[in-house]
Design a protein around this motif. Sequence first.
Motif, PDB file in Angstrom:
ATOM      1  N   ILE A 334       0.855  -1.200   0.000  1.00 11.58           N
ATOM      2  CA  ILE A 334       0.000   0.000   0.000  1.00 11.58           C
ATOM      3  C   ILE A 334       0.884   1.240   0.000  1.00 11.58           C
ATOM      4  N   ALA A 335       1.937   1.218   0.830  1.00  9.32           N
ATOM      5  CA  ALA A 335       2.842   2.374   0.873  1.00  9.32           C
ATOM      6  C   ALA A 335       3.414   2.630  -0.518  1.00  9.32           C
ATOM      7  N   ALA A 419       0.616  20.934   0.912  1.00  7.42           N
ATOM      8  CA  ALA A 419       1.823  20.149   0.627  1.00  7.42           C
ATOM      9  C   ALA A 419       2.770  20.254   1.822  1.00  7.42           C
ATOM     10  N   HIS A 420       2.916  21.485   2.328  1.00  9.00           N
ATOM     11  CA  HIS A 420       3.800  21.678   3.471  1.00  9.00           C
ATOM     12  C   HIS A 420       3.238  20.995   4.721  1.00  9.00           C
ATOM     13  N   GLU A 421       1.909  21.022   4.841  1.00 12.51           N
ATOM     14  CA  GLU A 421       1.270  20.366   5.986  1.00 12.51           C
ATOM     15  C   GLU A 421       1.591  18.869   5.987  1.00 12.51           C
ATOM     16  N   ARG A 422       1.555  18.257   4.810  1.00 12.67           N
ATOM     17  CA  ARG A 422       1.889  16.834   4.690  1.00 12.67           C
ATOM     18  C   ARG A 422       3.337  16.582   5.108  1.00 12.67           C
ATOM     19  N   VAL A 423       4.236  17.475   4.665  1.00 10.93           N
ATOM     20  CA  VAL A 423       5.658  17.321   5.014  1.00 10.93           C
ATOM     21  C   VAL A 423       5.820  17.394   6.533  1.00 10.93           C
ATOM     22  N   LEU A 424       5.254  18.446   7.120  1.00 13.50           N
ATOM     23  CA  LEU A 424       5.429  18.636   8.564  1.00 13.50           C
ATOM     24  C   LEU A 424       4.773  17.504   9.347  1.00 13.50           C
ATOM     25  N   ARG A 532       5.657   9.952   2.589  1.00 10.92           N
ATOM     26  CA  ARG A 532       5.133   8.604   2.353  1.00 10.92           C
ATOM     27  C   ARG A 532       3.788   8.655   1.626  1.00 10.92           C
ATOM     28  N   ASN A 533       2.975   9.663   1.937  1.00 11.96           N
ATOM     29  CA  ASN A 533       1.646   9.749   1.335  1.00 11.96           C
ATOM     30  C   ASN A 533       1.434  11.096   0.668  1.00 11.96           C
ATOM     31  N   PRO A 534       2.101  11.318  -0.458  1.00 11.29           N
ATOM     32  CA  PRO A 534       2.087  12.663  -1.035  1.00 11.29           C
ATOM     33  C   PRO A 534       0.776  13.066  -1.704  1.00 11.29           C
ATOM     34  N   ARG A 535      -0.162  12.140  -1.820  1.00 15.16           N
ATOM     35  CA  ARG A 535      -1.344  12.504  -2.613  1.00 15.16           C
ATOM     36  C   ARG A 535      -2.333  13.370  -1.872  1.00 15.16           C
ATOM     37  N   THR A 536      -2.442  13.156  -0.570  1.00 17.51           N
ATOM     38  CA  THR A 536      -3.441  13.923   0.180  1.00 17.51           C
ATOM     39  C   THR A 536      -2.825  14.457   1.462  1.00 17.51           C
TER      40      THR A 536
END
Length: 568
Positions: A334-335, A419-424, A532-536
């Motif tokens: 899945i990852a 995008a930044h929220e996902r990174v952080l 790991r999960n860049p889509r959302t």
Amino acid sequence: MASTIYALPAEVVHLITAGEVIDSLASVVRELVENSLDAGATRIVVSLWPGQWRVRVADNGCGMTLDDLQKAATAHSTSKICSCADLWKITSLGFRGEALHSLTTLADLEILSRPLGGDCGWRVVYGYAGEALYVEACAIAPGTVVTVSHLFGNCSGRREGLPTLAQQIKAVQATIHQIALCHPHITWQVWQNDREWFSLCPATSIGQLLPQILHQVKEADLQEVKLEIPNPENSEFGIQKSGLHLVIGLPDRCHRHRPDWIRVAVNGRMVKSSELEQTILSGFYRTLPRDRYPITFLHLLISPEHINWNRNPAKTEIYLNQLSYWQEQITQAIAQALRINSTSVKDAVHTTRVGKLLKAAEEKGGYNVNRSLTCEEHKTHPEMLLATSLQLKAVAQVNNTYIVAEHPGGVWLVEQHIAHERVLYEQLCDNWKIIPIEPPVILYQLSPAQVSQLQRIDLDIEPFGEQLWAVRTVPTLLQQRDDCADAILELSWGGDLQAAQVAVACRSAIRNGTTLSLQEMQTLLDEWQRTRNPRTCPHGRPIYLSLEESALARFFKRHWVIGKSHGI
Ligand code: ADP
Ligand code: MG
């Protein structure tokens, strides 16, 4: 030639989970269709006459000789296993030799069959004990046609407890869909009351088949992962490989309001496995909006000695040896499916046309480290290397909100805040640190619930006078923020540690409306692509919109021959 049917020895019969396999129209369809698949059919025609309680399944499989036809419906007769040891080597869908026999006791059964290479076909009508009552030669192409009529006609009480016919018809369709997903190469034609009801074209992949079943899903919304995986250690057949085939709906494009499309199949059959379903759900953690569920189809192809099919008569539940090993493989698959890389970009045509079309003004602005884009050093995941191959290049910022990025196969718009929220968020999950601050943050008028909530997420908080509290430790990211006190207040309103991590990431991420230099945008793109999960984002919102080169070429009709379109 067709294989030969024998009655199972008594000791094998005792080992097999006894029980009624025929309890509805759908179960008749399932048993007959599974027989067709075991016979190697590639084309299956199912006809249903619900009012007459009649089902017919015709296939182009290996067929049966007259001798086999005469034995096919007697108790515990099968061509698929013959000894106890075979129970651990099951590669066929059937093995109990029970279905046709049960059908003779519950309905009228007639089979027409002609073996491949046989010069004539036979029609056999069976009696209530499974004996061949009536036999005649008939004209039929190689394959088998099984007709079951008046199901439960001799025990009408059985019909009363059943769901309505409309529900049963739906169940038949669901059964066929499920089996089709496990065997995508089959051509299906399904008739109801002598009219074509639906059909499924053979597909080379599940991703190609799924849109025929779930009409609102397009092939481009799906991501497939096909892996060959080693068998768990201490496996008897150490050299043999297992297979894992996973199809997921991309979380930024499709999800469901119920967990009704988390499907698991093992060796050609859909199974219910709450353990594996839970593993799948966990794999999508924090990638979907609240109360939404993923679309997934997982097919494990495992060497049969790892599976015990004997958990229930309908074989919908199984025991898997080394469950945690398979769970780990599923999590990794899945990852892999959730990551973005050049192979997972849909429709990507690797040309440099877009690059030539786009002219972006080079910005000279320096890189402002205070914007927290590099505020936290983070672990490099080995799989990140895969993701970097996409080579997204920041070319411009639009409305101080979207980063325009190009790669050899297209143009992307990336919303900078999420995008930044996902990174952080991922950095916080990997490295959640609470650190002391001096002076402490002073809060006032906290309710006891707020205080205990802050203690629950491990903040050091103590009374500091009348209605005042001193917070002496905070999550690292909040330490230097002007709005640190507001952020802590937000955390005090509830939620677990994970919710707190999401809240901190959201608050700390660069806001939309902030101007970014090219260098800053590039850094953000690079970091985001490595997540790991860049889509959302962790709330489940999509992070990017892609305009792939092939779609652009189609839109701008670049395939037109100019001479022709100019009328020359
Ligand atoms: P099982 O599938 O467990 O062996 P069944 O009662 O479903 O038991 O079928 C009995 C036998 O009849 C099978 O083992 C197979 O040899 C034969 N058979 C049934 N259906 C077909 C078919 N469509 N094509 C060829 N052989 C069939
Ligand atoms: Mg069978």
